[in-house]
Design a protein around this motif. Structure first.
Motif, PDB file in Angstrom:
ATOM      1  N   ALA A 133      18.218 -23.607   5.552  1.00 15.70           N
ATOM      2  CA  ALA A 133      18.348 -23.556   4.092  1.00 15.70           C
ATOM      3  C   ALA A 133      17.064 -23.120   3.385  1.00 15.70           C
TER       4      ALA A 133
ATOM      5  N   LEU B 279      17.112 -20.647   0.400  1.00  8.49           N
ATOM      6  CA  LEU B 279      18.030 -20.904  -0.713  1.00  8.49           C
ATOM      7  C   LEU B 279      17.303 -21.474  -1.933  1.00  8.49           C
TER       8      LEU B 279
ATOM      9  N   LEU C 294      17.729 -24.010  -4.636  1.00  4.16           N
ATOM     10  CA  LEU C 294      18.581 -25.191  -4.796  1.00  4.16           C
ATOM     11  C   LEU C 294      18.181 -25.988  -6.027  1.00  4.16           C
TER      12      LEU C 294
ATOM     13  N   LYS D 119      25.870 -20.986  -7.768  1.00  4.19           N
ATOM     14  CA  LYS D 119      25.278 -20.037  -6.815  1.00  4.19           C
ATOM     15  C   LYS D 119      24.623 -20.776  -5.650  1.00  4.19           C
ATOM     16  N   ALA D 120      23.925 -21.853  -5.950  1.00 12.49           N
ATOM     17  CA  ALA D 120      23.280 -22.640  -4.891  1.00 12.49           C
ATOM     18  C   ALA D 120      24.325 -23.198  -3.939  1.00 12.49           C
TER      19      ALA D 120
ATOM     20  N   GLU E  36      27.430 -22.141  -3.367  1.00 13.58           N
ATOM     21  CA  GLU E  36      28.094 -21.080  -2.608  1.00 13.58           C
ATOM     22  C   GLU E  36      27.189 -20.537  -1.496  1.00 13.58           C
ATOM     23  N   SER E  37      25.889 -20.429  -1.765  1.00 13.45           N
ATOM     24  CA  SER E  37      24.946 -19.969  -0.744  1.00 13.45           C
ATOM     25  C   SER E  37      24.869 -20.955   0.412  1.00 13.45           C
ATOM     26  N   ALA E  38      24.805 -22.242   0.088  1.00 14.37           N
ATOM     27  CA  ALA E  38      24.758 -23.277   1.124  1.00 14.37           C
ATOM     28  C   ALA E  38      26.080 -23.325   1.882  1.00 14.37           C
TER      29      ALA E  38
ATOM     30  N   GLU F 122      28.180 -20.910   2.430  1.00 11.99           N
ATOM     31  CA  GLU F 122      28.249 -19.737   3.302  1.00 11.99           C
ATOM     32  C   GLU F 122      27.501 -19.959   4.615  1.00 11.99           C
ATOM     33  N   LEU F 123      26.357 -20.641   4.559  1.00 16.60           N
ATOM     34  CA  LEU F 123      25.546 -20.889   5.744  1.00 16.60           C
ATOM     35  C   LEU F 123      25.984 -22.131   6.529  1.00 16.60           C
TER      36      LEU F 123
END
Length: 175
Positions: A111, A114, A116, A157-158, A160-162, A164-165
């Motif tokens: 992470a 990212l 956050l 956005k935070a 969705e990024s987390a 995804e990973l």
């Protein structure tokens, strides 16, 4: 910014129409209502039935929310090896999934890139954010409600990024 009581919390889920996303970033929570549960878990006297009974109200709220077609997602960003609390939480996650939540785990080392928010949060329909505040020892302090579109966009956005990973619960093994 507003703060919510328990009734206000439930109202957020009851009024949610599309999605409720939870971003968890702590390795330890020390909320009073879980203390006895964790002690039983440590002693080997805790299983799926006890876990489900302990959080029955929460699970019912999740079932009702999911039944309305709301997508419930939770991403937990954790350190490895996992803390005792995260192990306890991991053991109880199947009950959350059965109630309609999707859960992913993201090792903290993955992470680093990212952006956050500073606190754990729930994001409702991409428009309302409920931040959860804790002491350094993990005790509950309170919450903070924001309907600021910029805050909601940052947190969405935070998340969705987390997400995804993250690794789905049924594919994730604690270390």
């Amino acid at each position: 910014m507003e703060s919510l009581d328990a009734e206000g919390w439930a109202q957020l889920f009851n009024s949610c129409r599309e999605s409720a996303c939870h971003l968890e970033m702590r390795d330890h929570y020390a909320v009073a209502e879980e203390a006895a549960d964790i002690e039983k878990w440590r002693a080997g006297k805790w299983g799926p039935e006890e876990d489900a009974a302990s959080k029955a109200g929460w699970l019912e709220l999740m079932r009702a929310t999911a039944a309305r077609g709301v997508r419930l997602r939770r991403t937990r960003i954790i350190s490895e090896p996992a803390s005792e609390y995260i192990r306890f939480e991991h053991d109880g996650t199947p009950q959350n999934i059965e109630a309609g939540e999707e859960v992913r785990w993201l090792p903290r080392t993955r992470a680093s890139g990212l952006a956050l928010p500073g606190n754990d949060c729930w994001i409702f329909d991409g428009a309302t954010v409920l931040f959860n505040h804790f002491t350094g020892e993990g005790g509950w302090v309170g919450n903070e409600l924001s309907r600021d579109p910029r805050v909601a966009e940052l947190c969405t956005k935070a998340f969705e990024s987390a997400w995804e990973l993250g690794v789905p619960h049924d594919e994730f093994t604690l270390t």
